[in-house]
Design an enzyme around this catalytic site. Structure first.
Site, PDB file in Angstrom:
ATOM      1  N   GLU A 502     -22.750  38.461  33.973  1.00 11.11           N
ATOM      2  CA  GLU A 502     -21.705  39.002  33.078  1.00 11.11           C
ATOM      3  C   GLU A 502     -20.293  38.575  33.487  1.00 11.11           C
ATOM      4  OE1 GLU A 502     -21.972  43.096  31.983  1.00 11.11           O
ATOM      5  OE2 GLU A 502     -24.077  42.942  31.439  1.00 11.11           O
TER       6      GLU A 502
HETATM    7  C1  LIG Z   1     -30.130  36.925  37.425  1.00 11.75           C
HETATM    8  C2  LIG Z   1     -29.300  36.417  36.314  1.00 11.75           C
HETATM    9  C3  LIG Z   1     -29.408  36.980  35.045  1.00 11.75           C
HETATM   10  C4  LIG Z   1     -28.673  36.444  33.982  1.00 11.75           C
HETATM   11  N1  LIG Z   1     -28.899  36.907  32.711  1.00 11.75           N
HETATM   12  C5  LIG Z   1     -28.347  36.222  31.682  1.00 11.75           C
HETATM   13  C6  LIG Z   1     -28.727  36.529  30.335  1.00 11.75           C
HETATM   14  O1  LIG Z   1     -29.508  37.429  30.083  1.00 11.75           O
HETATM   15  N2  LIG Z   1     -28.187  35.777  29.337  1.00 11.75           N
HETATM   16  C7  LIG Z   1     -27.315  34.762  29.575  1.00 11.75           C
HETATM   17  O2  LIG Z   1     -26.886  34.111  28.647  1.00 11.75           O
HETATM   18  N3  LIG Z   1     -26.913  34.468  30.837  1.00 11.75           N
HETATM   19  C8  LIG Z   1     -27.424  35.155  31.888  1.00 11.75           C
HETATM   20  N4  LIG Z   1     -27.055  34.852  33.171  1.00 11.75           N
HETATM   21  C9  LIG Z   1     -26.053  33.830  33.390  1.00 11.75           C
HETATM   22  C10 LIG Z   1     -24.789  34.327  34.051  1.00 11.75           C
HETATM   23  O3  LIG Z   1     -23.979  34.980  33.147  1.00 11.75           O
HETATM   24  C11 LIG Z   1     -24.152  33.082  34.682  1.00 11.75           C
HETATM   25  O4  LIG Z   1     -24.894  32.840  35.846  1.00 11.75           O
HETATM   26  C12 LIG Z   1     -22.716  33.230  34.983  1.00 11.75           C
HETATM   27  O5  LIG Z   1     -22.005  33.214  33.785  1.00 11.75           O
HETATM   28  C13 LIG Z   1     -22.187  32.135  35.884  1.00 11.75           C
HETATM   29  O6  LIG Z   1     -22.612  30.856  35.520  1.00 11.75           O
HETATM   30  P1  LIG Z   1     -23.264  29.906  36.620  1.00 11.75           P
HETATM   31  O7  LIG Z   1     -24.294  30.683  37.352  1.00 11.75           O
HETATM   32  O8  LIG Z   1     -23.686  28.668  35.961  1.00 11.75           O
HETATM   33  O9  LIG Z   1     -22.107  29.634  37.638  1.00 11.75           O
HETATM   34  P2  LIG Z   1     -20.969  28.488  37.532  1.00 11.75           P
HETATM   35  O10 LIG Z   1     -20.336  28.523  36.198  1.00 11.75           O
HETATM   36  O11 LIG Z   1     -21.545  27.205  38.024  1.00 11.75           O
HETATM   37  O12 LIG Z   1     -19.911  29.038  38.572  1.00 11.75           O
HETATM   38  C14 LIG Z   1     -20.070  28.889  39.971  1.00 11.75           C
HETATM   39  C15 LIG Z   1     -18.908  29.566  40.660  1.00 11.75           C
HETATM   40  O13 LIG Z   1     -17.665  28.995  40.231  1.00 11.75           O
HETATM   41  C16 LIG Z   1     -16.795  30.014  39.795  1.00 11.75           C
HETATM   42  N5  LIG Z   1     -15.961  29.505  38.710  1.00 11.75           N
HETATM   43  C17 LIG Z   1     -16.323  28.816  37.615  1.00 11.75           C
HETATM   44  N6  LIG Z   1     -15.259  28.532  36.871  1.00 11.75           N
HETATM   45  C18 LIG Z   1     -14.190  29.074  37.480  1.00 11.75           C
HETATM   46  C19 LIG Z   1     -12.799  29.136  37.208  1.00 11.75           C
HETATM   47  N7  LIG Z   1     -12.250  28.598  36.137  1.00 11.75           N
HETATM   48  N8  LIG Z   1     -12.003  29.765  38.083  1.00 11.75           N
HETATM   49  C20 LIG Z   1     -12.509  30.342  39.194  1.00 11.75           C
HETATM   50  N9  LIG Z   1     -13.808  30.314  39.497  1.00 11.75           N
HETATM   51  C21 LIG Z   1     -14.642  29.693  38.652  1.00 11.75           C
HETATM   52  C22 LIG Z   1     -17.687  31.143  39.337  1.00 11.75           C
HETATM   53  O14 LIG Z   1     -17.006  32.383  39.404  1.00 11.75           O
HETATM   54  C23 LIG Z   1     -18.823  31.049  40.337  1.00 11.75           C
HETATM   55  O15 LIG Z   1     -18.473  31.752  41.485  1.00 11.75           O
HETATM   56  C24 LIG Z   1     -27.770  35.386  34.232  1.00 11.75           C
HETATM   57  C25 LIG Z   1     -27.625  34.869  35.517  1.00 11.75           C
HETATM   58  C26 LIG Z   1     -28.379  35.362  36.541  1.00 11.75           C
HETATM   59  C27 LIG Z   1     -28.220  34.737  37.905  1.00 11.75           C
END
Ligand SMILES: Cc1cc2nc3c(=O)[nH]c(=O)nc-3n(C[C@H](O)[C@H](O)[C@H](O)COP(=O)(O)OP(=O)(O)OC[C@H]3O[C@@H](n4cnc5c(N)ncnc54)[C@H](O)[C@@H]3O)c2cc1C
Length: 823
Positions: A502
């Site tokens: 989220e």
């Molecule tokens: C267990 C689990 C359940 C989930 N359930 C759902 C679901 O039901 N539906 C759905 O659609 N998604 C779901 N998600 C997805 C979740 O919302 C994403 O994992 C989240 O949005 C982050 O994306 P990412 O993991 O690809 O991280 P990335 O986008 O690769 O980010 C990696 C890191 O970089 C940081 N970062 C990225 N951009 C910036 C910025 N501009 N400034 C500062 N920091 C930044 C992030 O904060 C993070 O710490 C789920 C994820 C998990 C792990």
């Protein structure tokens, strides 16, 4: 006679007017009167009065001549402002439009009106909601065996799935007219909190259908047919929903989803209809492996103009029944041994008709707005509640364990090192639970709390991670060895999940809290930006002039207030509260003024670059967040009738928040790129340097004492955490045992003293106990109590062991299959 008296009198009155935020006219009249009156009173010469009066008039008169001011001052500034103001992207504009401003707006005003906070109604559950918590939720908690869920089945057992559906746990946010429970946000939050301590896997399973996803989206945007068909089926669990936004290339940057749908004709239920052919690759989707209906976000294109002129319609949301041809779903991810159902969803050229778009064809292209509008509400509940429940459970478990577990002849909770960890657990839980309560209450007041929900998401999950870490440390080996007897390990393992989902935390802190707060909550920035959109130049200039001069007065006032409140150690000012809490409100007044001053200065000096200065923005967000957390704590304290017993918790949590604010302000000042501005700001906000201190050791000891013994303050902190001493709840049993454990302590001291002095015969505990009775050191009733406590303690400090084969995944797989077929 002193020739400087008129000047000084004018200056003082000007400062007073800025401090109290008087209007332009009142300031002008009062200052002029002070110059003349001061001079007359001091017997100053005509020249000593006339000179400052003239200088003052040169400034004040043009400012008060509104038409003149607009033409000569505001008009050139408007032209400049138009050039330098960064254009908001569509995504940013949607995000800004999607929320409302509640009490957080007051915090940004630099001079909060506390009566607005204290007048807000006290959050209360209805009779029906209470009955649900005491009935089905209590029953559900008694059914949970988290080891079975997280290790043996990697799933909820069938009877729990059935129970959840039968009792409409998946339909808490669905209105009653569609067969849902139609619960308040507060009740929804309480359910999640109670369940969270028993199983994070179960809590996530319940949270998701009640958060951002098909249910909520259909309630707000569904067509009548969609609502009539899906909502009753979602409410009673015939349909299990999931929502798929994230993919391998679009995580935090969710608007960049490469998934697409092409408008075309296709086959649906035997008919040839207009629809979209979808190609998508999604991952991390909670509940996807068991979902019967998938909410899908994709970018919609209409290259053949079958719907209209537009080719790229934008992000759109659709509902895909599980049996849709080409939809691939069913495989699973394993999120840190908290095996709630989660996995990928893929499809290539999957056709669905336009009637499957959420909201129908009219809502094509409005997907991002729909998501953002709903996000703030869901985010205000799910994770803050999950983590609040988890932290409260950690208080119950760790507080009791620290009393029961003895080393060096003492409860470990008595050692100062452990006390320190317990104090953090208590203080952070006090913060998290107030934050969660306040954001749920905001939703129930009809707000869409975009900024508070981002604050709650970030700070509740971050502090809960600290609580989990400290709870693990206090449990020592007991926390590390997994098994049915471990009640804390899975929560600790799962903490990073809450951090990531989220809106991942780093981004939430660095971009969203201050970024949105600064524009949305600031009393003038949004007005200035909106004035630029007006097409009629006169109207535009009028609106811009009003916002600009309001803003200038606001900035001057915040500078003066920051300085004066810093000079007086925030000991002045009319505030609500009692003798105990008044100083807290005053302290918040000071930091609210500091935040407003620093925010304005940062925006003025850094302009559009501030967006990329994430470390500055994050720290300013920390100030806003801690102001919000501290306000939420004070509000709850007042709502609870200012219980004296809670003072150590409030004080610890409050000092921690204020110390964090000071750290954040200091961090901005040390790293502010324009150094002279930073020096000036430092002189204004820290006239005597950094004076805030973290909570003292003595305070920490009082918090630890609350956690380790039954009492009113502890009960309030625990809230509705599941503590029934049922067979599946060792933490409930351990807490039920606490009074006896405490009663046994003085007896044990007598006994141990005699044993240490070598007065007791025998090598083991039982033999020495018998001898202690024989020698009259303790009586037989005391012996029985010690024996009972020792026996119970053994269960609580025991850990599990396994036959090596039980830990082999393949064997577990077989066992699981056997269990499934038996079920
Ligand atoms: C267990 C689990 C359940 C989930 N359930 C759902 C679901 O039901 N539906 C759905 O659609 N998604 C779901 N998600 C997805 C979740 O919302 C994403 O994992 C989240 O949005 C982050 O994306 P990412 O993991 O690809 O991280 P990335 O986008 O690769 O980010 C990696 C890191 O970089 C940081 N970062 C990225 N951009 C910036 C910025 N501009 N400034 C500062 N920091 C930044 C992030 O904060 C993070 O710490 C789920 C994820 C998990 C792990």
């Amino acid at each position: 006679m002193n020739p400087f008296v008129p000047l000084l009198a004018g200056l003082l009155v000007s400062l007073g007017a800025a401090y109290f935020r008087s209007g332009l006219r009142a300031w002008s009249v009062a200052t002029a009167a002070a110059i003349v009156g001061g001079g007359w009173f001091a017997g100053s010469s005509i020249l000593a009065i006339a000179l400052p009066l003239l200088v003052f008039a040169l400034v004040a008169v043009p400012l008060n001549l509104v038409e003149f001011r607009r033409r000569k001052l505001s008009a050139p500034l408007l032209a400049m402002f138009q050039k330098v103001t960064p254009q908001l992207s569509d995504t940013e504009q949607i995000a800004l439009d999607a929320g409302t401003v509640g009490f957080e707006g007051e915090l940004f005003s630099g001079k909060p009106d506390w009566s607005k906070l204290l007048r807000l109604p006290k959050p209360e559950l209805s009779v029906e909601e209470r009955a649900f918590l005491d009935g089905p939720v209590e029953e559900l908690c008694a059914m949970v065996n988290d080891w079975q869920i997280s290790h043996e089945l990697a799933d909820l057992p069938p009877e729990i799935w059935e129970f959840l559906k039968k009792n409409q746990f998946f339909g808490m946010i669905i209105p009653k007219e569609y067969g849902g429970l139609g619960f308040s946000a507060l009740a929804h939050s309480m359910v999640l909190q109670k369940v969270a301590g028993m199983s994070t896997t179960l809590c996530s399973t319940i949270a998701v259908p009640n958060s951002l996803g098909p249910g909520e989206l259909l309630v707000h945007y569904g067509t009548k047919e969609q609502k009539d068909h899906y909502l009753p089926r979602l409410a009673d669990g015939r349909e299990i929903p999931c929502f798929a936004l994230t993919g391998p290339y679009a995580g935090s940057d969710a608007t960049s989803i490469p998934d697409y749908g092409i408008v075309c004709k296709g086959e649906w239920n035997g008919a040839n209809v207009l629809g979209v052919r979808l190609t998508f690759d999604k991952r991390y989707i909670t509940l996807a492996p068991v979902a019967t209906i998938v909410g899908l976000a994709f970018r919609m294109h209409d290259p053949e103009h079958l719907l209209g002129d537009e080719e790229d319609l934008g992000i759109t949301l659709a509902l895909l029944p599980r049996d849709t041809a080409g939809l691939e779903i069913g495989r699973r991810h394993l999120p840190l041994n908290n095996p709630f159902q989660n996995g990928p969803v893929r499809g290539r050229d999957v056709f669905v008709p336009l009637s499957q778009l959420i909201g129908g064809p009219d809502m094509a292209g409005h997907g991002w707005r729909m998501l953002v509008e709903c996000l703030s509400v869901g985010r205000a509940i799910s994770l803050p509640s999950n983590t609040s429940g988890g932290a409260r459970f950690a208080v119950a478990a760790t507080g009791a364990y620290a009393r029961i577990r003895k080393q060096f002849g003492l409860s470990i909770g008595r050692f100062e090192g452990v006390e320190e960890a317990l104090a953090r657990i208590g203080g952070y839980t006090y913060q998290i639970s107030a934050l969660s309560l306040e954001t749920a209450a905001a939703v129930d007041r009809g707000e869409k709390p975009a900024v508070p929900s981002a604050i709650a998401k970030y700070h509740a999950t971050e502090r809960a991670r600290e609580v989990a870490k400290d709870a693990m440390d206090v449990h020592g080996g007991k926390g590390v060895i997994l098994g049915p007897g471990n009640w804390i390990g899975r929560g600790w393992q799962g903490a990073p999940i809450a951090i990531t989902v989220e809106g991942a935390n780093i981004m939430t802190r660095s971009l969203m809290i201050f970024g949105q707060g600064a524009i949305r909550c600031h009393p003038f920035v949004l007005k200035e930006m909106e004035s630029l959109k007006l097409t009629d130049y006169r109207e535009k200039l009028k609106a811009f002039d009003a916002a600009l001069f309001g803003h200038i007065g606001f900035a001057i006032s915040n500078a003066v207030r920051s300085f004066v409140l810093g000079l007086t150690f925030a000991k002045i000012g009319r505030v609500p509260g009692n003798a105990y809490t008044k100083r807290y409100y005053r302290k918040l007044n000071r930091y609210a003024a500091v935040l407003a001053l620093m925010a304005d200065t940062s925006m003025l000096v850094l302009g559009g670059k501030l967006k990329f200065k994430e470390k500055i923005s994050a720290r300013l967000g920390d100030v806003l967040s801690n102001l919000y957390i501290a306000s939420a704590m004070l509000k709850r304290y007042e709502d609870q009738g200012c219980p004296v017993n809670d003072q150590p918790l409030l004080a610890w949590a409050f000092h921690d928040s204020v110390f964090r604010m000071q750290d954040a302000v200091d961090g901005v000042l040390r790293n502010f790129p324009v150094r002279p501005v930073a020096w000036l700001l430092r002189a204004l906000v820290f006239p005597f340097g950094r004076r805030e201190v973290p909570p003292s050791d003595r305070l920490g000891r009082r918090v630890a004492a609350i956690l380790t013994a039954p009492g009113e303050a502890r009960d309030r902190l625990l809230g509705r955490v599941y503590l029934t001493p049922s067979a599946n709840n060792p933490v409930g049993r351990m807490n039920a045992m606490l009074p006896e454990v405490i009663a046994a302590e003085p007896i044990e001291r007598k006994f141990l003293k005699a044993a240490k002095a070598g007065e007791l015969k025998g090598y083991d505990y039982d033999a020495q106990l018998a001898d202690a009775v024989a020698k009259g050191v303790i009586d037989s009733a005391e012996r029985d109590l010690l024996a009972r406590v020792r026996k119970a303690t053994f269960e609580f400090i025991s850990v599990d062991d396994f036959d090596p084969s039980e830990l082999v995944a393949a064997v577990r797989h077989e066992g699981k299959r056997a269990l499934r077929s038996a079920a």
